[in-house]
Motif scaffolding. Structure first.
Motif, PDB file in Angstrom:
ATOM      1  N   GLY A 141      17.328  -6.131 -10.292  1.00 42.52           N
ATOM      2  CA  GLY A 141      17.784  -4.971  -9.163  1.00 42.52           C
ATOM      3  C   GLY A 141      16.837  -5.196  -7.841  1.00 42.52           C
ATOM      4  N   LYS A 142      16.171  -5.918  -7.661  1.00 41.26           N
ATOM      5  CA  LYS A 142      15.387  -6.392  -6.523  1.00 41.26           C
ATOM      6  C   LYS A 142      15.643  -8.029  -6.501  1.00 41.26           C
ATOM      7  N   PHE A 143      15.474  -8.425  -4.738  1.00 42.66           N
ATOM      8  CA  PHE A 143      15.366  -9.573  -4.706  1.00 42.66           C
ATOM      9  C   PHE A 143      13.893 -10.003  -4.927  1.00 42.66           C
ATOM     10  N   LEU A 150       4.599  -9.113   4.130  1.00 40.56           N
ATOM     11  CA  LEU A 150       4.974  -8.485   2.886  1.00 40.56           C
ATOM     12  C   LEU A 150       5.645  -7.062   3.057  1.00 40.56           C
ATOM     13  N   ASP A 151       5.263  -6.304   4.027  1.00 33.85           N
ATOM     14  CA  ASP A 151       5.768  -5.047   4.288  1.00 33.85           C
ATOM     15  C   ASP A 151       7.218  -5.188   4.624  1.00 33.85           C
ATOM     16  N   ASP A 152       7.618  -6.158   5.639  1.00 35.28           N
ATOM     17  CA  ASP A 152       8.964  -6.314   5.912  1.00 35.28           C
ATOM     18  C   ASP A 152       9.967  -6.737   4.810  1.00 35.28           C
ATOM     19  N   ILE A 153       9.276  -7.852   4.013  1.00 35.87           N
ATOM     20  CA  ILE A 153       9.972  -8.100   2.809  1.00 35.87           C
ATOM     21  C   ILE A 153      10.234  -6.789   1.896  1.00 35.87           C
ATOM     22  N   LYS A 154       9.238  -6.144   1.666  1.00 35.03           N
ATOM     23  CA  LYS A 154       9.578  -5.029   0.515  1.00 35.03           C
ATOM     24  C   LYS A 154      10.495  -3.911   1.247  1.00 35.03           C
ATOM     25  N   LYS A 155      10.493  -3.832   2.417  1.00 34.63           N
ATOM     26  CA  LYS A 155      11.674  -2.989   2.947  1.00 34.63           C
ATOM     27  C   LYS A 155      13.035  -3.560   2.793  1.00 34.63           C
ATOM     28  N   LEU A 156      13.151  -4.624   2.414  1.00 33.25           N
ATOM     29  CA  LEU A 156      14.414  -5.491   2.102  1.00 33.25           C
ATOM     30  C   LEU A 156      14.750  -5.487   0.694  1.00 33.25           C
ATOM     31  N   ASN A 157      13.934  -4.573  -0.153  1.00 35.06           N
ATOM     32  CA  ASN A 157      14.007  -4.631  -1.658  1.00 35.06           C
ATOM     33  C   ASN A 157      13.876  -5.825  -2.255  1.00 35.06           C
TER      34      ASN A 157
END
Length: 155
Positions: free
Chosen positions: A29-31, A56-63
């Motif tokens: 369900g996540k990348f 990491l924050d930018d990556i997490k915003k993209l699921n």
């Protein structure tokens, strides 16, 4: 032969820097940005990890999640993660099973060392991008984030 785009990412279970058992399938369900690196506490691996940490924050915003794998033992990756305050999981593949499974063992090395290789895995567990022969100085984490943005915007 390194796994290719379109193939199902093999599931695995490894111990993380905080002693937790981590399965790739837990991230369905996540990348997932799954990056293999040769050795903790070395200049290139530190640079690469620090840049993933910064993004990491930018990556997490993209699921998406970041997982780093090396053949280092749990104690070494724990020290590595603590020293540099990594906010993502580092996984110990000290017996080399996952390195073999993903076929990223350094060819010229007699010991069990991973070749710098990164896989981006989609929410269904399918490999959608492979970066081989990664060089940390080339802003590899930035390229991974840019690729992830493209993938998310296509969906």
């Amino acid at each position: 032969m390194v796994l290719k785009v379109g193939e199902k990412a093999p599931d695995f279970e490894l111990i993380s820097n905080d002693g937790e058992k981590i399965k790739l399938s837990n991230f369905k369900g996540k990348f997932v940005i799954l990056y293999f690196y040769p050795r903790a506490m070395t200049a290139g691996c530190t640079r690469e990890g620090l840049r993933f940490n910064e993004l990491l924050d930018d990556i997490k915003k993209l699921n998406a999640e970041v997982l780093g794998i090396s053949s280092d033992n749990v104690e070494k990756i724990k020290k590595f993660a603590e020293r540099y305050d990594f906010k993502f999981k580092l996984l110990s593949d000290s017996n080399g099973e996952v390195i073999e499974l993903y076929d990223v063992k350094k060819k010229e090395s007699s010991n069990l060392t991973a070749e710098r290789t990164t896989f981006i895995i989609d929410p269904n567990g399918v490999i959608v991008k492979v970066f081989q022969n990664v060089r940390p100085a080339e802003k590899h984490a930035d390229l991974s984030l840019a690729e992830l943005k493209k993938l998310v915007n296509q969906g």
